[in-house]
Enzyme design. Sequence first.
Site, PDB file in Angstrom:
ATOM      1  N   ASN A   1      -3.800   5.938  -1.107  1.00  0.00           N
ATOM      2  CA  ASN A   1      -3.495   5.983   0.329  1.00  0.00           C
ATOM      3  C   ASN A   1      -2.806   7.269   0.763  1.00  0.00           C
ATOM      4  O   ASN A   1      -2.860   7.623   1.935  1.00  0.00           O
ATOM      5  CB  ASN A   1      -2.678   4.759   0.745  1.00  0.00           C
TER       6      ASN A   1
ATOM      7  N   GLU B   1      -4.248   0.218  -8.851  1.00  0.00           N
ATOM      8  CA  GLU B   1      -3.199   1.220  -9.132  1.00  0.00           C
ATOM      9  C   GLU B   1      -1.953   0.476  -9.618  1.00  0.00           C
ATOM     10  O   GLU B   1      -1.513  -0.458  -8.947  1.00  0.00           O
ATOM     11  CB  GLU B   1      -2.788   1.957  -7.845  1.00  0.00           C
TER      12      GLU B   1
ATOM     13  N   SER C   1       0.818  -1.212   0.000  1.00  0.00           N
ATOM     14  CA  SER C   1       0.000   0.000   0.000  1.00  0.00           C
ATOM     15  C   SER C   1       0.846   1.255   0.000  1.00  0.00           C
ATOM     16  O   SER C   1       0.317   2.344  -0.198  1.00  0.00           O
ATOM     17  CB  SER C   1      -0.857   0.036   1.267  1.00  0.00           C
TER      18      SER C   1
ATOM     19  N   HIS D   1      -1.404  -2.640  -7.176  1.00  0.00           N
ATOM     20  CA  HIS D   1      -2.053  -2.337  -5.894  1.00  0.00           C
ATOM     21  C   HIS D   1      -3.571  -2.451  -6.022  1.00  0.00           C
ATOM     22  O   HIS D   1      -4.228  -1.578  -6.598  1.00  0.00           O
ATOM     23  CB  HIS D   1      -1.636  -0.917  -5.435  1.00  0.00           C
TER      24      HIS D   1
HETATM   25  P1  NAD Z   1      -3.532  -9.662   6.266  1.00  0.00           P
HETATM   26  O1  NAD Z   1      -2.975  -9.445   7.622  1.00  0.00           O
HETATM   27  O2  NAD Z   1      -4.994  -9.954   6.091  1.00  0.00           O
HETATM   28  O3  NAD Z   1      -2.744 -10.858   5.533  1.00  0.00           O
HETATM   29  C1  NAD Z   1      -1.356 -10.947   5.474  1.00  0.00           C
HETATM   30  C2  NAD Z   1      -0.989 -12.400   5.192  1.00  0.00           C
HETATM   31  O4  NAD Z   1       0.428 -12.477   4.943  1.00  0.00           O
HETATM   32  C3  NAD Z   1      -1.298 -13.346   6.374  1.00  0.00           C
HETATM   33  O5  NAD Z   1      -2.077 -14.433   5.906  1.00  0.00           O
HETATM   34  C4  NAD Z   1       0.084 -13.776   6.819  1.00  0.00           C
HETATM   35  O6  NAD Z   1       0.121 -15.097   7.353  1.00  0.00           O
HETATM   36  C5  NAD Z   1       0.872 -13.675   5.509  1.00  0.00           C
HETATM   37  N1  NAD Z   1       2.316 -13.635   5.720  1.00  0.00           N
HETATM   38  C6  NAD Z   1       3.018 -12.941   6.648  1.00  0.00           C
HETATM   39  N2  NAD Z   1       4.335 -13.227   6.536  1.00  0.00           N
HETATM   40  C7  NAD Z   1       4.445 -14.101   5.514  1.00  0.00           C
HETATM   41  C8  NAD Z   1       5.560 -14.779   4.941  1.00  0.00           C
HETATM   42  N3  NAD Z   1       6.796 -14.582   5.388  1.00  0.00           N
HETATM   43  N4  NAD Z   1       5.340 -15.624   3.909  1.00  0.00           N
HETATM   44  C9  NAD Z   1       4.080 -15.826   3.447  1.00  0.00           C
HETATM   45  N5  NAD Z   1       2.990 -15.216   3.960  1.00  0.00           N
HETATM   46  C10 NAD Z   1       3.176 -14.370   4.982  1.00  0.00           C
HETATM   47  O7  NAD Z   1      -3.098  -8.384   5.424  1.00  0.00           O
HETATM   48  P2  NAD Z   1      -3.816  -7.762   4.114  1.00  0.00           P
HETATM   49  O8  NAD Z   1      -4.815  -6.759   4.533  1.00  0.00           O
HETATM   50  O9  NAD Z   1      -4.198  -8.879   3.205  1.00  0.00           O
HETATM   51  O10 NAD Z   1      -2.604  -6.931   3.477  1.00  0.00           O
HETATM   52  C11 NAD Z   1      -1.598  -7.569   2.696  1.00  0.00           C
HETATM   53  C12 NAD Z   1      -0.885  -6.536   1.842  1.00  0.00           C
HETATM   54  O11 NAD Z   1      -1.841  -5.874   1.008  1.00  0.00           O
HETATM   55  C13 NAD Z   1      -0.156  -5.442   2.624  1.00  0.00           C
HETATM   56  O12 NAD Z   1       1.017  -5.099   1.917  1.00  0.00           O
HETATM   57  C14 NAD Z   1      -1.158  -4.307   2.601  1.00  0.00           C
HETATM   58  O13 NAD Z   1      -0.549  -3.038   2.732  1.00  0.00           O
HETATM   59  C15 NAD Z   1      -1.744  -4.475   1.213  1.00  0.00           C
HETATM   60  N6  NAD Z   1      -3.075  -3.883   1.033  1.00  0.00           N
HETATM   61  C16 NAD Z   1      -4.007  -3.955   2.035  1.00  0.00           C
HETATM   62  C17 NAD Z   1      -5.263  -3.384   1.835  1.00  0.00           C
HETATM   63  C18 NAD Z   1      -6.313  -3.453   2.914  1.00  0.00           C
HETATM   64  O14 NAD Z   1      -7.307  -2.724   2.830  1.00  0.00           O
HETATM   65  N7  NAD Z   1      -6.164  -4.289   3.918  1.00  0.00           N
HETATM   66  C19 NAD Z   1      -5.573  -2.762   0.621  1.00  0.00           C
HETATM   67  C20 NAD Z   1      -4.616  -2.727  -0.405  1.00  0.00           C
HETATM   68  C21 NAD Z   1      -3.361  -3.286  -0.172  1.00  0.00           C
END
Ligand code: NAD
Length: 292
Positions: free
Chosen positions: A191, A153, A120, A141
Amino acid sequence: MAELQRIGVVGAGQMGAGIAHVSALAGYDVVVFDVSHERALQGIGGITANLDRQLAGGKITAGERDAALSRITAADGVGDLAEADLVIEAATEDEAVKRRIFAQVCDVLRPEALLATNTSSISITRLAASTDRPERFLGIHFMNPVPVMKLVELVRGIATADETYETARAYVARLGKAMTVSEDFPAFIVNRILMPMINEAIYTLYEGVGSVENIDASMRLGANHPMGPLQLADFIGLDTCLSIMQVLHDGLSDSKYRPCPLLVKYVEAGWLGRKTGRGFYDYRGETPVPTR
Ligand code: NAD
């Protein structure tokens, strides 16, 4: 331009599961990798529930649901990503975690395969430089929830090759998503604008200007936002919100991006929002109840 068929997704959380979901519906084969096979399977369980919801809502047919599910597999280990044409990293918003993942993934990935991150906020150029393929690396993104939100994005790092960018555009177009292009600066476009608003809403709560309910109702009814900012923060994940504010603060060195101490406190408590059952609201009962 390379034709993609097999997509690897790292992270089976809310975003990784969503990316796997829309990719499989668009006809790609998808391998989902997380810290364990069980965690990946749990992500696929969530995808199944969301496909069922789309089926019940008449958005997809039973045939499309079954075909999509048959295309998704849970990885047993990182080696299962070896055949991927494109790997999209959607793990926790933590640069050290992402760098470790890229090192692991690049070890098994074919040299011509592409690598993308769903970060993000973190610099695409810096993440790309930590890999063996900065020219075949970019930011894709997605927005949350991925199956519902129209936008993606695209963010090029300084070294991203034109062919990489064009292949990513074709992939996003096949998903039926709209695209915008952002330059590689902290938190990109969405963001950069959204997160300071959420952080300000948390300051508004912290300083006692309004209650959780009044802040959210004000922005829903007074600014026509579909969700209040605190509700949205819980939906995104408070750990993700804090990480993005820290990247903005560090990357732009401007005190206006200072993360609200109350946001820090919630994250320290492990109250990360919906995904942990508690954030600015408590989700463990029938209806969400404000936590302060
Ligand atoms: P989340 O906490 O729901 O999921 C993260 C996942 O990553 C978990 O299942 C975790 O076990 C896994 N993980 C952690 N370390 C790991 C590793 N070493 N190897 C493999 N898997 C691993 O988080 P999310 O909301 O899905 O966010 C994930 C990414 O997407 C982040 O970079 C976040 O900034 C981005 N993002 C989030 C949103 C949102 O609204 N939540 C929107 C756009 C982008």
